[in-house]
Write a protein that holds these residues in place. Structure first.
Motif, PDB file in Angstrom:
ATOM      1  N   VAL A 162       0.796  -1.060  -0.137  1.00  0.00           N
ATOM      2  CA  VAL A 162      -0.038   0.097  -0.105  1.00  0.00           C
ATOM      3  C   VAL A 162       0.757   1.312   0.158  1.00  0.00           C
ATOM      4  CG1 VAL A 162      -1.934   1.229   1.060  1.00  0.00           C
ATOM      5  CG2 VAL A 162      -1.766  -1.157   1.334  1.00  0.00           C
TER       6      VAL A 162
ATOM      7  N   THR B  60       0.870   5.201   0.107  1.00  0.00           N
ATOM      8  CA  THR B  60       0.035   6.363   0.659  1.00  0.00           C
ATOM      9  C   THR B  60       0.700   7.667   0.411  1.00  0.00           C
ATOM     10  OG1 THR B  60       0.473   6.578   3.065  1.00  0.00           O
ATOM     11  CG2 THR B  60      -0.939   4.684   2.358  1.00  0.00           C
TER      12      THR B  60
ATOM     13  N   GLN C 152      -6.729   5.010   7.420  1.00  0.00           N
ATOM     14  CA  GLN C 152      -6.434   4.288   6.284  1.00  0.00           C
ATOM     15  C   GLN C 152      -5.665   2.780   6.621  1.00  0.00           C
ATOM     16  OE1 GLN C 152      -3.524   6.881   4.371  1.00  0.00           O
ATOM     17  NE2 GLN C 152      -4.907   6.987   2.574  1.00  0.00           N
ATOM     18  N   GLU C 153      -4.576   3.033   7.415  1.00  0.00           N
ATOM     19  CA  GLU C 153      -3.801   1.530   7.391  1.00  0.00           C
ATOM     20  C   GLU C 153      -4.507   0.684   8.483  1.00  0.00           C
ATOM     21  OE1 GLU C 153       0.278  -0.136   9.232  1.00  0.00           O
ATOM     22  OE2 GLU C 153       0.218   1.909   8.640  1.00  0.00           O
TER      23      GLU C 153
ATOM     24  N   ARG D  55      -5.615  -2.902   6.753  1.00  0.00           N
ATOM     25  CA  ARG D  55      -5.181  -4.063   7.209  1.00  0.00           C
ATOM     26  C   ARG D  55      -6.341  -5.029   7.520  1.00  0.00           C
ATOM     27  NH1 ARG D  55       0.058  -4.736   8.040  1.00  0.00           N
ATOM     28  NH2 ARG D  55       1.309  -2.757   8.332  1.00  0.00           N
TER      29      ARG D  55
ATOM     30  N   PHE E 237       3.171  -1.438   4.116  1.00  0.00           N
ATOM     31  CA  PHE E 237       2.328   0.038   3.900  1.00  0.00           C
ATOM     32  C   PHE E 237       3.988   0.993   3.650  1.00  0.00           C
ATOM     33  CE2 PHE E 237      -1.282  -1.426   5.445  1.00  0.00           C
ATOM     34  CZ  PHE E 237      -2.365  -0.535   5.076  1.00  0.00           C
TER      35      PHE E 237
ATOM     36  N   HIS F  14       4.414   5.080   3.634  1.00  0.00           N
ATOM     37  CA  HIS F  14       3.832   6.265   3.530  1.00  0.00           C
ATOM     38  C   HIS F  14       4.561   7.485   3.230  1.00  0.00           C
ATOM     39  CE1 HIS F  14       0.342   4.243   6.010  1.00  0.00           C
ATOM     40  NE2 HIS F  14       1.403   3.817   6.983  1.00  0.00           N
TER      41      HIS F  14
END
Length: 199
Positions: A137, A139, A153-154, A158, A171, A173
């Motif tokens: 992911v 972001t 979000q996370e 998840r 992730f 970020h």
């Protein structure tokens, strides 16, 4: 050979940090895995409808009782779900909008979370059916939210990915992009440096 599915969701085509991260990821992945297949689904440029009665009817009604609109909604959901099923690696590119994911990405998720296909109900609760897949992911965030209560979000992604059986989730970020000083540069550079570890 692996199959990578990239889902873009930034409303911006130009000057989008999440799209920039996706481009960098794609270049690094192709260099490391030249024989892999990469499919890109852009739900901002080509949005899918939000969950509605036609899609629910397409899922739930017997084939001979579906309306034309329900058949169309089901066919669209099948295309999106088949793309996910075929992927070994799922890449979600998600800018943070109002502390969470874009509604276009949520709409995509609503099309692919399918009982009996990507998860199933059991006597002990729901069970994901996409075991063995990996998710990354990417972001982009104007502020700094990782680990804070403002990050919706996370935790959400998840949970929803784990719900369908994808537990190997990384992730990356890019944070502080709208903050003054050198936060933008630092946040972007840190995100780009992390890409090498996943590609």
């Amino acid at each position: 050979m692996s199959h990578v599915l990239i889902v873009e969701s930034s409303a911006r085509q130009q000057d989008s940090i999440s799209r920039q991260l996706t481009q960098d990821f794609t270049a690094q992945w192709r260099a490391a895995h030249p024989s892999d297949q990469i499919t890109v689904r852009d739900v901002a440029a080509n949005p899918v409808p939000h969950l509605d009665a036609d899609l629910l009817g397409g899922w739930m009604n017997p084939e001979d009782q579906r309306s034309a609109a329900q058949h169309q909604a089901l066919a669209r959901s099948n295309v999106l779900t088949d793309e996910l099923l075929a992927a070994d690696v799922l890449v979600l590119a998600a800018p943070m909008y109002n502390f969470t994911i874009p509604s276009t990405l949520k709409a995509w998720l609503d099309h692919v979370l399918r009982a009996g296909i990507t998860f199933k109900y059991t006597p002990t609760g729901p069970q994901g059916l996409l075991n063995g897949k990996r998710a990354i992911v990417l972001t982009a965030r104007g502020g700094i939210h990782a680990g804070a209560g403002s990050d919706h979000q996370e935790p959400y992604l998840r949970q929803v990915l784990g719900f369908i059986g994808i537990h190997d989730v990384t992730f990356i970020h890019a944070e502080g992009l709208n903050m003054s000083g050198d936060f933008h540069e630092k946040g972007l550079n840190q995100a780009k440096a992390s890409l090498a570890s996943v590609a």
